[in-house]
Design an enzyme around this catalytic site. Structure first.
Site, PDB file in Angstrom:
ATOM      1  N   PRO A   1       0.832  -1.205   0.000  1.00 12.24           N
ATOM      2  CA  PRO A   1       0.000   0.000   0.000  1.00 12.24           C
ATOM      3  C   PRO A   1       0.873   1.265   0.000  1.00 12.24           C
ATOM      4  O   PRO A   1       1.872   1.312   0.719  1.00 12.24           O
ATOM      5  CB  PRO A   1      -0.813  -0.106   1.299  1.00 12.24           C
ATOM      6  CG  PRO A   1      -0.214  -1.211   2.084  1.00 12.24           C
ATOM      7  CD  PRO A   1       0.658  -2.031   1.190  1.00 12.24           C
ATOM      8  N   PRO A   2       0.522   2.269  -0.842  1.00  9.20           N
ATOM      9  CA  PRO A   2       1.334   3.480  -0.891  1.00  9.20           C
ATOM     10  C   PRO A   2       1.134   4.366   0.326  1.00  9.20           C
ATOM     11  O   PRO A   2       0.078   4.305   0.969  1.00  9.20           O
ATOM     12  CB  PRO A   2       0.834   4.194  -2.163  1.00  9.20           C
ATOM     13  CG  PRO A   2      -0.519   3.642  -2.417  1.00  9.20           C
ATOM     14  CD  PRO A   2      -0.599   2.274  -1.803  1.00  9.20           C
TER      15      PRO A   2
ATOM     16  N   GLY B   1       4.101   3.709   5.015  1.00 15.20           N
ATOM     17  CA  GLY B   1       5.295   3.448   5.821  1.00 15.20           C
ATOM     18  C   GLY B   1       5.952   2.129   5.495  1.00 15.20           C
ATOM     19  O   GLY B   1       6.794   1.643   6.250  1.00 15.20           O
ATOM     20  N   LEU B   2       5.591   1.545   4.336  1.00 17.72           N
ATOM     21  CA  LEU B   2       6.109   0.214   4.005  1.00 17.72           C
ATOM     22  C   LEU B   2       7.085   0.235   2.822  1.00 17.72           C
ATOM     23  O   LEU B   2       7.384  -0.802   2.240  1.00 17.72           O
ATOM     24  CB  LEU B   2       4.941  -0.746   3.731  1.00 17.72           C
ATOM     25  CG  LEU B   2       3.946  -0.863   4.897  1.00 17.72           C
ATOM     26  CD1 LEU B   2       2.797  -1.812   4.551  1.00 17.72           C
ATOM     27  CD2 LEU B   2       4.648  -1.353   6.167  1.00 17.72           C
TER      28      LEU B   2
ATOM     29  N   ASP C   1      15.162   3.490   3.601  1.00 16.03           N
ATOM     30  CA  ASP C   1      14.182   2.762   2.784  1.00 16.03           C
ATOM     31  C   ASP C   1      14.860   2.216   1.524  1.00 16.03           C
ATOM     32  O   ASP C   1      14.715   1.040   1.181  1.00 16.03           O
ATOM     33  CB  ASP C   1      13.035   3.683   2.335  1.00 16.03           C
ATOM     34  CG  ASP C   1      12.077   4.030   3.456  1.00 16.03           C
ATOM     35  OD1 ASP C   1      12.455   3.873   4.632  1.00 16.03           O
ATOM     36  OD2 ASP C   1      10.951   4.470   3.174  1.00 16.03           O
TER      37      ASP C   1
HETATM   38  O1  PMV Z   1       7.331   6.087   6.307  1.00 12.94           O
HETATM   39  P1  PMV Z   1       8.465   5.861   5.405  1.00 12.94           P
HETATM   40  O2  PMV Z   1       8.497   4.512   4.802  1.00 12.94           O
HETATM   41  O3  PMV Z   1       8.594   6.886   4.354  1.00 12.94           O
HETATM   42  O4  PMV Z   1       9.800   5.877   6.314  1.00 12.94           O
HETATM   43  C1  PMV Z   1      10.452   7.053   6.604  1.00 12.94           C
HETATM   44  C2  PMV Z   1      11.485   6.864   7.671  1.00 12.94           C
HETATM   45  C3  PMV Z   1      11.956   8.191   8.241  1.00 12.94           C
HETATM   46  O5  PMV Z   1      12.989   7.864   9.177  1.00 12.94           O
HETATM   47  C4  PMV Z   1      10.850   8.903   8.973  1.00 12.94           C
HETATM   48  C5  PMV Z   1      12.515   9.098   7.163  1.00 12.94           C
HETATM   49  C6  PMV Z   1      13.834   8.648   6.563  1.00 12.94           C
HETATM   50  O6  PMV Z   1      14.120   9.089   5.452  1.00 12.94           O
HETATM   51  O7  PMV Z   1      14.564   7.888   7.202  1.00 12.94           O
END
Ligand code: PMV
Length: 322
Positions: A100-101, A104-105, A151
């Site tokens: 899913p966009p 946080g994945l 990521d």
């Molecule tokens: O939520 P996501 O998958 O975009 O993870 C971001 C992780 C952060 O630490 C909040 C940002 C980063 O670039 O590390």
């Protein structure tokens, strides 16, 4: 007609999100949930991109631009390939993603990495993980503004990694972490906005910020040891502590807290938000006998709950024809 297909995994950050942007290490793991990109060569321009799962479509000219804002990170990755000397042949790209966009994945990094792997395979060129990471980062800069790179590194290298911004992967485990329960709150949010807000509030209390980063560094040491030993109980405990810190910096929400407490009440050893917060997803670990109850408790509050295994391998081409 030449054809190639590449896949890239999803990721979850197990420890250290946000703090990794501000100087600490983070631990993240790739998951067995994938983006798949097929690239079919065309006789001539334009380049065509389509994602039925994300509801996106665009046709570019040779300058690689199109009007879909959501596809801009991907186009930035493709332009980065070209500027690094890779041949970008006219092609039709079909993106299918089970991730899913804005949850946080790692969806954006996964799509960018799989696209770059598919296009280079189509052109018969080898791209190593360092360059795949760099071109994926170009997409991440457009998607998030100020990415630490955790990521991109996780979806490119796979496995479970310790990462530091500006340095890269410091350590890795091939062995599978898992199973991890992942539940999406259904609330989409912007990573870039959450990151900026945290930077601002931490910079306003510099001494506290440094103490918190020191604490996260200790947490990462303890978590890495627990991961290597397979100590699920310690891992759960450290996840709860990490979530407390994320709450303290203002990125949790009532929806996320409700999911976390439901998981803990159902017997999870630990649970935390994962990624940028302000929505997105939570993760939990549980012993095998408690797993069913945890999944049921989360499923009554979320329409997207998965029990996922770690994925040892990162983005890669899996088919090339001829
Ligand atoms: O939520 P996501 O998958 O975009 O993870 C971001 C992780 C952060 O630490 C909040 C940002 C980063 O670039 O590390």
């Amino acid at each position: 007609m030449k054809y190639s297909r590449a896949i890239a995994p999803a990721k979850v950050i197990l420890f250290g999100e946000h703090f990794v942007v501000n100087g600490s290490r983070a631990i993240a793991t790739a998951l067995d949930l994938f983006t798949s990109v097929t690239a079919a060569e065309k006789a001539s321009w334009p380049l065509e991109l389509e994602s039925a799962s994300l509801g996106l479509k665009c046709v570019t000219g040779p300058e690689l631009a199109c009007s879909s804002r959501e596809l801009e990170p991907l186009l930035s990755t493709i332009r980065a390939l070209r500027s690094r000397g890779y041949d970008v042949p006219p092609a039709r790209l079909t993106i299918e993603s089970d991730i899913p966009p804005s949850a946080g994945l790692g969806s954006s990094a996964s799509v960018s990495a799989a696209t770059a792997a598919a296009l280079t395979a189509l052109a018969g060129q080898d791209i190593g993980p360092e360059e795949l990471f760099e071109v994926t980062m170009e997409g991440e800069r457009v998607a998030h503004g100020n990415p630490s790179g955790v990521d991109a590194a996780t979806v490119v290298y796979g496995g479970t990694i310790v990462f530091r911004r500006g340095v890269g992967v410091l350590d890795s485990l091939d062995s599978r972490v898992g199973p991890i329960v992942v539940a999406y709150s259904g609330v989409r949010r912007s990573t870039g906005a959450a990151v900026l807000s945290v930077i601002k509030s931490l910079n306003a209390v510099r001494e506290l910020r440094d103490l918190m980063i020191g604490l996260v560094e200790r947490l990462i040491d303890a978590a890495w040891e627990a991961l290597r030993d397979g100590s699920l109980e310690t891992l759960g405990n450290l996840m709860n502590i990490n979530h407390g810190l994320l709450s303290a910096i203002g990125v949790s929400t009532p929806e996320l807290e409700e999911l976390l407490y439901a998981a803990r009440r159902a017997g999870a050893l630990g649970a935390k938000l994962t990624g940028a917060g302000w929505g997105g997803s939570v993760i939990a670990v549980a012993r095998p006998d408690a797993m069913k109850g945890v999944v049921e408790a989360l499923s009554s509050r979320s329409s997207w709950v998965r029990v996922l295994e770690g994925e040892a391998r990162g983005a890669r081409a899996i088919e090339t024809n001829p």
